[in-house]
Design an enzyme around this catalytic site. Structure first.
Site: not given
Ligand code: UFG
Length: 316
Positions: A72, A277, A139, A167, A186
């Protein structure tokens, strides 16, 4: 074992709950449904709706639980930057209430969902558990604070804790998959294009120091992740707090992920290339040598399988 799963109505918690039930464990899910769905709780698990502060004591007291799996949490990086107090209270405050309830009930075994976000921008990859922890958003900072509390509670109160640092989790398990009200991840966003719910995928940033200029991430199938939780349960030892990364040791760029989604769905999936982003590190890849050495875990499902399972789930 009799197990309490907090957040068991969410994406990862519900898949792990299903696998625990299938392995023969007695599972009670505690979830306030702030982001989860009650129909995601697997048949065979008992569901209690409530917060950790409000209900953990009541559920745990005198009920003979063997261990807790603690999923949670508030978990959106962007939201944590906009509203940090929500994360400090919702993650650290609620976790402390859970740990107090565990102490009162005499339950010391816990597996905790930590995150790669505890490391922040890595100095080198793949990331090792011994690398510096310098989270770049609230976070990650709250998850790191909970890891610190668990280290202390193992030492001071004899907790036996394992933190798993995820990850990028992807894929689905049959009827259980990712369905966030606000979808930031993504793969589900790319699949929305293939479903016709969006015109194009937005690729955030093309000027990163990576081979194709887009961010590189380490993707792990949620079913492989679930297996790690079952192994971690058996690894809990009173007085010890162990931390393991859960990744695959290799990464895929955003462009490569979109390409795999095109191949799996047969849809052209147009991409729009935009700005970075805020807060995204260029490369996040885990070394999973430690959990491989200690518990024999390694991922078995590749990115194709993750996308295929997420796609089957999205079309349901
Ligand atoms: N991305 C895009 N377009 C989108 C969504 C994401 O280009 O519409 C890119 C992001 O910029 C990033 C990659 O795709 O480069 C992955 O993004 P996600 O949002 O899928 O995942 P994150 O790596 O940002 O996040 C994950 C976990 C989080 C954690 C983070 C860091 O979901 O909980 O890794 O460890 F905090």
């Amino acid at each position: 074992m009799k197990l309490l799963v907090t957040g068991g109505a969410g994406y990862i918690g519900s898949v792990v709950s299903a696998r625990l039930v299938e392995a023969g464990h007695e599972v009670v899910v505690l979830d306030d449904l702030s982001t989860g769905h009650d129909d995601a709780v697997p048949a065979g698990a008992r569901f209690v709706r409530g917060t950790l502060r409000g209900s953990a004591s009541e559920v745990l007291d005198g009920a003979g639980f063997d261990a807790v799996l603690h999923f949670a949490a508030k978990s959106l990086v962007g939201e944590s930057v906009a509203d940090p107090a929500k994360y400090w209270d919702g993650n650290v405050g609620e976790s402390l209430a859970l740990f107090d309830a565990m102490r009162r009930a005499g339950v010391g075994r816990i597996v905790f969902s930590s995150t790669a976000a505890t490391y922040g921008e890595p100095e080198s990859t793949p990331i090792l558990e011994t690398d510096p922890t310098r989270p770049t958003n609230p976070y990650g900072a709250t998850k790191l604070a909970i890891d610190t509390i668990l280290t202390e509670y193992a030492r001071l109160y004899g907790f036996g804790a394992v933190s798993l640092r995820y990850f990028n989790v992807a894929g689905a398990y049959g009827a259980q998959g990712e369905r966030h009200t606000v979808e930031t991840h993504l793969i589900p966003n790319v699949l929305k294009v293939a479903l016709g719910e969006k015109d194009a995928v937005n690729v955030f940033g093309t000027d990163y120091p990576t081979p194709d200029g887009t961010c590189v991430r380490d993707y792990v199938h949620v079913v492989d992740l679930a297996r790690a939780h079952l192994l971690a349960l058996d690894d809990t030892e009173a007085g010890a707090h162990r931390i393991y990364n859960l990744g695959s040791g290799s990464g895929y760029s955003v462009n490569e992920v979109v390409e795999v989604c095109r191949a799996v769905t047969g849809h052209p999936i147009p991409a729009e290339y935009g700005d970075r982003r805020a807060g995204d590190p260029a490369v996040l890849v885990a070394s999973s040598e430690k959990i491989n050495g200690a518990l024999g875990w390694k991922p078995e499902r590749d990115l194709n399988q993750m996308v295929a399972d997420a796609w089957a789930f999205a079309r349901r």
